[in-house]
Design an enzyme around this catalytic site. Sequence first.
Site, mmCIF file in Angstrom:
data_model
loop_
_atom_site.group_PDB
_atom_site.id
_atom_site.type_symbol
_atom_site.label_atom_id
_atom_site.label_comp_id
_atom_site.label_asym_id
_atom_site.label_seq_id
_atom_site.Cartn_x
_atom_site.Cartn_y
_atom_site.Cartn_z
ATOM 1 N N SER A 21 0.872 -1.170 0.000
ATOM 2 C CA SER A 21 0.000 0.000 0.000
ATOM 3 C C SER A 21 0.910 1.221 0.000
ATOM 4 C CB SER A 21 -0.875 -0.031 1.262
ATOM 5 O OG SER A 21 -1.608 1.159 1.393
ATOM 6 N N LYS B 173 -1.054 -0.918 -4.389
ATOM 7 C CA LYS B 173 -2.276 -0.194 -4.015
ATOM 8 C C LYS B 173 -1.921 1.279 -3.866
ATOM 9 C CE LYS B 173 -4.721 0.148 0.351
ATOM 10 N NZ LYS B 173 -5.381 -0.619 1.449
ATOM 11 N N LYS C 195 -3.024 5.115 -2.815
ATOM 12 C CA LYS C 195 -3.962 5.917 -2.036
ATOM 13 C C LYS C 195 -4.387 7.087 -2.926
ATOM 14 C CE LYS C 195 -3.881 3.859 2.037
ATOM 15 N NZ LYS C 195 -5.095 3.387 2.724
ATOM 16 N N ASP D 139 -7.272 3.030 -3.130
ATOM 17 C CA ASP D 139 -7.966 3.127 -1.842
ATOM 18 C C ASP D 139 -8.211 4.598 -1.538
ATOM 19 O OD1 ASP D 139 -8.976 2.888 0.710
ATOM 20 O OD2 ASP D 139 -7.187 1.959 1.586
ATOM 21 N N GLU E 293 -11.206 0.621 -3.456
ATOM 22 C CA GLU E 293 -11.456 0.408 -2.029
ATOM 23 C C GLU E 293 -12.082 1.640 -1.362
ATOM 24 O OE1 GLU E 293 -7.906 -0.988 -0.093
ATOM 25 O OE2 GLU E 293 -8.727 -0.786 1.923
ATOM 26 N N ASP F 106 -13.786 -1.446 3.111
ATOM 27 C CA ASP F 106 -12.854 -1.548 4.234
ATOM 28 C C ASP F 106 -13.585 -0.955 5.445
ATOM 29 O OD1 ASP F 106 -10.871 -1.027 6.157
ATOM 30 O OD2 ASP F 106 -9.419 -0.188 4.780
ATOM 31 N N LYS G 125 -9.875 -6.798 8.006
ATOM 32 C CA LYS G 125 -8.864 -6.417 8.990
ATOM 33 C C LYS G 125 -9.358 -6.936 10.333
ATOM 34 C CE LYS G 125 -7.343 -2.151 6.737
ATOM 35 N NZ LYS G 125 -7.391 -0.676 6.769
ATOM 36 N N GLY H 118 -4.156 -4.151 6.037
ATOM 37 C CA GLY H 118 -3.089 -3.907 7.010
ATOM 38 C C GLY H 118 -3.305 -2.602 7.732
HETATM 39 O O1 OSB Z 1 -7.080 1.980 4.524
HETATM 40 O O2 OSB Z 1 -6.023 0.187 4.272
HETATM 41 C C1 OSB Z 1 -6.122 1.288 4.812
HETATM 42 C C2 OSB Z 1 -3.040 1.957 6.995
HETATM 43 C C3 OSB Z 1 -3.616 2.586 8.079
HETATM 44 C C4 OSB Z 1 -4.979 2.822 8.063
HETATM 45 C C5 OSB Z 1 -5.757 2.416 6.965
HETATM 46 C C6 OSB Z 1 -5.175 1.766 5.900
HETATM 47 C C7 OSB Z 1 -3.786 1.557 5.897
HETATM 48 C C8 OSB Z 1 -3.055 0.951 4.791
HETATM 49 C C9 OSB Z 1 -1.722 0.327 5.116
HETATM 50 O O3 OSB Z 1 -3.424 0.996 3.649
HETATM 51 C C10 OSB Z 1 -1.625 -1.102 4.788
HETATM 52 C C11 OSB Z 1 -0.399 -1.746 5.408
HETATM 53 O O4 OSB Z 1 -0.393 -2.030 6.625
HETATM 54 O O5 OSB Z 1 0.556 -1.977 4.671
HETATM 55 MG MG MG Z 2 -8.329 0.833 3.204
#
Ligand code: OSB
Ligand code: MG
Length: 370
Positions: free
Chosen positions: A135, A161, A163, A188, A213, A238, A262, A290
């Site tokens: 991510s 992924k 953001k 995401d 996402e 999510d 999660k 994650g």
């Molecule tokens: O939206 O998936 C998410 C990290 C913190 C809070 C929300 C998210 C995330 C990540 C990180 O996308 C994923 C990772 O732990 O590598």
């Molecule tokens: Mg997410």
Amino acid sequence: MKIESITLHHIDMPLVAPFETSFGRETHRPCILVEMRADGRTGWGECVAGAGPWYAYETIGTAWHIIGEFLAPMLIDQDIDSPEAIVERFAHVRGHPMARAAVEAAFWDIFAQVHGVSLARLIGATRQRVSVGVSVGIEPTLAAQLERIAQFVEAGYARIKLKIKPGWDVTVVRAVRDRWPDIALQVDANSAYTLADAPVFRELDEMNLLLIEQPLHHEDIVDHARLQAQLRTPICLDESIHSPEHARWALDIDACRVINIKIGRVGGLTAARQIHDLCADRGVPVWCGGMLETNVGRAVNLALAALPNFTLPGDISASARYYHHDIATPDFVLNDDSTITVPDIPGTGVVVLPERLRVVQVREMTIGKG
Ligand code: OSB
Ligand code: MG
């Protein structure tokens, strides 16, 4: 097993690199580690609540309060024979899934040790390695964003992924697609959009993405169903999925065609497995999300992601992507095939290092004899 004590460790881990999402930029990852003692054994669980109420309403402070004042006292000096017994005792707790999940995880660790098996085997895992991606946080410029992705692609991650947020979406995704035409790519939005932004998603719909996402409100499923009806690309929820019930409600109205599971967000490994089973029954693929976990949380994520219906790559990157010095050993490394190997020793498979813990610990509290 008689639960003798529960110790909370509030720690603050410096990230290898800042991580930016639509809700902010983080340079450190605070978390609470739950250390449980029962029958002479120690189990560890990680609470993924953040510093502030940005991803979810839970924070380090609320989790400290809820575990310390309510959850731990429900278990101290009690005979608990299975993780299900913990879930039952917590059944009348409203909300606070991350707090509940962390305590349940510490017990799962002990439970697996007692049975002399890895957590993965105990919960019915069917693979030894799980497919993973990375991510990638938002970078200040497009050039920096492409450079960051290039580093991860070179490191061997086969799924990326991105953001996204309003003003940082179509152009960026198109640039990434142009440079890596065949890479497995997903985005995401962390709830940064509304239905009025549907045109943005119709453009993204043309970019051969694995999934989109959580584009809309963090509690919504109704508008997501309206958006999903306009797209070929699967929407993946999510933030909106807090329990097996939320998963069923979302699938019943076609609000999503994929779910990001999660453990913390859904209230524990037991609930996570139930969502996995529900989705398997409905033919809906899942993957493991994650929360920038330490190796304590990552080990449990790997066990979960080894279940059969986790058919999409997880946000479970190598330890070195997050921290220079994790508080638990061994570190997880990326295999050549963009997988990470699932631990196969009794318990979760990682050991917390007291000397590392001391360096990053902010405060500690013990409930029970200690
Ligand atoms: O939206 O998936 C998410 C990290 C913190 C809070 C929300 C998210 C995330 C990540 C990180 O996308 C994923 C990772 O732990 O590598
Ligand atoms: Mg997410």
